[in-house]
Write a protein that holds these residues in place. Sequence first.
Motif, mmCIF file in Angstrom:
data_model
loop_
_atom_site.group_PDB
_atom_site.id
_atom_site.type_symbol
_atom_site.label_atom_id
_atom_site.label_comp_id
_atom_site.label_asym_id
_atom_site.label_seq_id
_atom_site.Cartn_x
_atom_site.Cartn_y
_atom_site.Cartn_z
ATOM 1 N N VAL A 199 3.769 -26.107 6.199
ATOM 2 C CA VAL A 199 4.179 -26.149 4.797
ATOM 3 C C VAL A 199 3.869 -24.796 4.179
ATOM 4 C CG1 VAL A 199 3.784 -27.189 2.533
ATOM 5 C CG2 VAL A 199 3.756 -28.617 4.585
ATOM 6 N N THR A 200 4.824 -24.244 3.426
ATOM 7 C CA THR A 200 4.586 -22.970 2.769
ATOM 8 C C THR A 200 4.934 -23.051 1.282
ATOM 9 O OG1 THR A 200 5.130 -20.601 2.759
ATOM 10 C CG2 THR A 200 6.888 -22.110 3.430
ATOM 11 N N VAL A 201 4.072 -22.475 0.442
ATOM 12 C CA VAL A 201 4.288 -22.444 -1.008
ATOM 13 C C VAL A 201 3.939 -21.051 -1.526
ATOM 14 C CG1 VAL A 201 3.868 -24.896 -1.375
ATOM 15 C CG2 VAL A 201 1.952 -23.318 -1.445
ATOM 16 N N PRO A 202 4.629 -20.590 -2.565
ATOM 17 C CA PRO A 202 4.327 -19.260 -3.103
ATOM 18 C C PRO A 202 3.060 -19.213 -3.936
ATOM 19 C CG PRO A 202 6.083 -20.288 -4.368
ATOM 20 C CD PRO A 202 5.798 -21.207 -3.216
ATOM 21 N N GLY A 203 2.660 -20.341 -4.503
ATOM 22 C CA GLY A 203 1.482 -20.387 -5.355
ATOM 23 C C GLY A 203 0.190 -20.473 -4.567
ATOM 24 N N PRO A 204 -0.933 -20.518 -5.279
ATOM 25 C CA PRO A 204 -2.232 -20.510 -4.604
ATOM 26 C C PRO A 204 -2.608 -21.829 -3.944
ATOM 27 C CG PRO A 204 -2.531 -20.655 -6.984
ATOM 28 C CD PRO A 204 -1.063 -20.424 -6.747
ATOM 29 N N ARG A 205 -1.892 -22.944 -4.268
ATOM 30 C CA ARG A 205 -2.273 -24.235 -3.692
ATOM 31 C C ARG A 205 -1.113 -25.216 -3.757
ATOM 32 N NH1 ARG A 205 -3.748 -27.725 -8.012
ATOM 33 N NH2 ARG A 205 -4.145 -26.661 -9.995
ATOM 34 N N LEU A 206 -1.271 -26.306 -3.035
ATOM 35 C CA LEU A 206 -0.322 -27.401 -3.097
ATOM 36 C C LEU A 206 -0.493 -28.163 -4.409
ATOM 37 C CD1 LEU A 206 -0.797 -28.877 0.515
ATOM 38 C CD2 LEU A 206 0.816 -27.102 -0.222
ATOM 39 N N LEU A 207 0.493 -28.946 -4.770
ATOM 40 C CA LEU A 207 0.433 -29.840 -5.937
ATOM 41 C C LEU A 207 -0.149 -29.151 -7.169
ATOM 42 C CD1 LEU A 207 -0.841 -33.085 -4.154
ATOM 43 C CD2 LEU A 207 1.499 -32.569 -4.861
ATOM 44 N N PRO A 208 0.524 -28.141 -7.697
ATOM 45 C CA PRO A 208 -0.012 -27.393 -8.839
ATOM 46 C C PRO A 208 -0.212 -28.219 -10.099
ATOM 47 C CG PRO A 208 2.276 -26.790 -8.412
ATOM 48 C CD PRO A 208 1.829 -27.621 -7.253
ATOM 49 N N ALA A 209 0.436 -29.387 -10.198
ATOM 50 C CA ALA A 209 0.267 -30.224 -11.388
ATOM 51 C C ALA A 209 -1.033 -31.022 -11.356
ATOM 52 C CB ALA A 209 1.450 -31.180 -11.543
ATOM 53 N N GLU A 210 -1.728 -31.033 -10.215
ATOM 54 C CA GLU A 210 -2.972 -31.788 -10.092
ATOM 55 C C GLU A 210 -4.169 -30.877 -10.312
ATOM 56 O OE1 GLU A 210 -2.818 -34.974 -9.794
ATOM 57 O OE2 GLU A 210 -0.664 -35.059 -9.372
ATOM 58 N N ASP A 211 -5.340 -31.472 -10.584
ATOM 59 C CA ASP A 211 -6.571 -30.695 -10.647
ATOM 60 C C ASP A 211 -6.827 -30.035 -9.303
ATOM 61 O OD1 ASP A 211 -7.385 -31.077 -13.301
ATOM 62 O OD2 ASP A 211 -8.325 -33.008 -12.840
ATOM 63 N N GLU A 212 -7.512 -28.913 -9.337
ATOM 64 C CA GLU A 212 -7.740 -28.148 -8.118
ATOM 65 C C GLU A 212 -8.511 -28.956 -7.075
ATOM 66 O OE1 GLU A 212 -9.511 -23.786 -6.707
ATOM 67 O OE2 GLU A 212 -9.466 -24.337 -8.830
ATOM 68 N N ASP A 213 -9.503 -29.744 -7.511
ATOM 69 C CA ASP A 213 -10.285 -30.497 -6.533
ATOM 70 C C ASP A 213 -9.441 -31.573 -5.841
ATOM 71 O OD1 ASP A 213 -10.076 -31.968 -8.862
ATOM 72 O OD2 ASP A 213 -12.182 -32.538 -8.970
ATOM 73 N N ILE A 214 -8.510 -32.181 -6.576
ATOM 74 C CA ILE A 214 -7.633 -33.185 -5.977
ATOM 75 C C ILE A 214 -6.654 -32.516 -5.014
ATOM 76 C CG2 ILE A 214 -5.851 -34.906 -6.430
ATOM 77 C CD1 ILE A 214 -8.672 -35.791 -7.205
ATOM 78 N N ALA A 215 -6.087 -31.373 -5.430
ATOM 79 C CA ALA A 215 -5.167 -30.655 -4.549
ATOM 80 C C ALA A 215 -5.869 -30.204 -3.275
ATOM 81 C CB ALA A 215 -4.583 -29.448 -5.285
ATOM 82 N N GLU A 216 -7.110 -29.769 -3.395
ATOM 83 C CA GLU A 216 -7.874 -29.352 -2.210
ATOM 84 C C GLU A 216 -8.128 -30.533 -1.282
ATOM 85 O OE1 GLU A 216 -11.380 -27.514 -3.719
ATOM 86 O OE2 GLU A 216 -10.408 -25.577 -4.118
ATOM 87 N N ALA A 217 -8.390 -31.703 -1.858
ATOM 88 C CA ALA A 217 -8.627 -32.894 -1.036
ATOM 89 C C ALA A 217 -7.354 -33.293 -0.290
ATOM 90 C CB ALA A 217 -9.116 -34.046 -1.909
#
Length: 455
Positions: A199-217
């Motif tokens: 999976v590839t995304v241009p932004g710093p993380r997946l699921l940008p609409a979620e909190d960072e800790d949830i996206a990291e999980a």
Amino acid sequence: MEDFDLLVVGGGKAGKTLAMDWATSGKRVAMVERGMIGGSCVNVACIPTKALVASARALRTLRRAHRLGLAEVPRADVELLREHETGVVDGMVKTNRKQFRDSGMELVLGEARFTAHRTVDVTLDDGGSRTLRGDETVIDTGTRPLVPAIPGLADAGALTSDTLLRLDRLPESLVVIGGGPVGLEFADMFAAFGSRVSVTVPGPRLLPAEDEDIAEAVTAQLTASGVEVHTGRHVASVERDADGRAAVMLSDGTALMGDDVLVAVGRHPVTAGLNLAAAGVRTTDTGFILVDEHLSTGVPHTWAAGDVAGSPQFTHVSLDDYRILKANLAGDFRSTRDRLIPHTTFLSPELARVGMTETEARAAGYDVRVAKLPVAAIPRARTTLETEGIWKAVVDRDTERILGVALLGAEAGETLTTVQTAMLADLPYTALRDMIITHPTMSEGLNLLFAALQD
């Protein structure tokens, strides 16, 4: 010209439900549909994908059979998967067609183009044309997958969420462009089926609409399932090599190789061929129909609903659009304002959310308290060996009202409804903390979650 009490252009959830409702009440109704009986949800979106999600989940459960005291080790079979998916879809299409017929509405299969206010010419699928006019007209033509202008993407035969469902084989490797819910559902699903997935995304993380800790999980969960995640680099080009494999070239020179490439970067509205200017209907720069909070286009007796009207792209929201239209066409003044909209990303395990994230709540000026609970702490999760995930709740310190929750774990989508009900009832978080809940169930975790609120 043929006159109708209601003309519906596009058979999405809102439009088809309203059409059947009016027809059942004895009104003369025509619905024009390009060919997806039941709408995109039934044919290419929610229903077929969730049918395959069920297969992926069953496969993962059976693969840990030895831990549950069982011995068989299954594998994915593309013919059986297709049989399962098409069986579910065909059954629902047949049900929708029967419901349309039984309601008394007239289903017109073809392409509609407005020629005047509330008036369309329809080029019929079986030849010829008809001109239809509605005393009330609703546009519900939906959206299609967006394919960005990446060099070589089209020539490489990139797949979308629609066309991926038609594959006659399971790819050994799959590259997913996009890190939103749709792309991640397919990534997780095909990893379960045995494909090597990137999976590839241009932004710093997946699921940008979620909190960072949830996206990291979620990222950790996908990585543990074998999905390779690439962030912070855009796709520069896509090309096929001499062996037919696709090379997705990232901006830093990295090449992601796959038998197939899935593009899942959003959807765009189906409005280009409707000639909406003739109907007096305005659109945004990206083609979505402009409506007010009552789903009126501003043109008398002309409405729009569902994805094409810019509503959040969920079938359950489109169903609520139907409720709003039904009320307003009866003279009420119902609004889309302040709707509490839940959503679930069907991973294994799934991510369900309603209300604000912690980031959104703090940005809105709330003094918040936050609770987190590892799913492994819930007794039910231990009995099923589905202990992956984390639950998170955000509460207003002053009122003790729940502002939002994100539940990453087994049966999260089902559990979410309990929280949503409490929020709609304006109950304090203590109502869920102290509620007597059946043991052992996943919902029982709400007792533990809200008991864990931090000061």
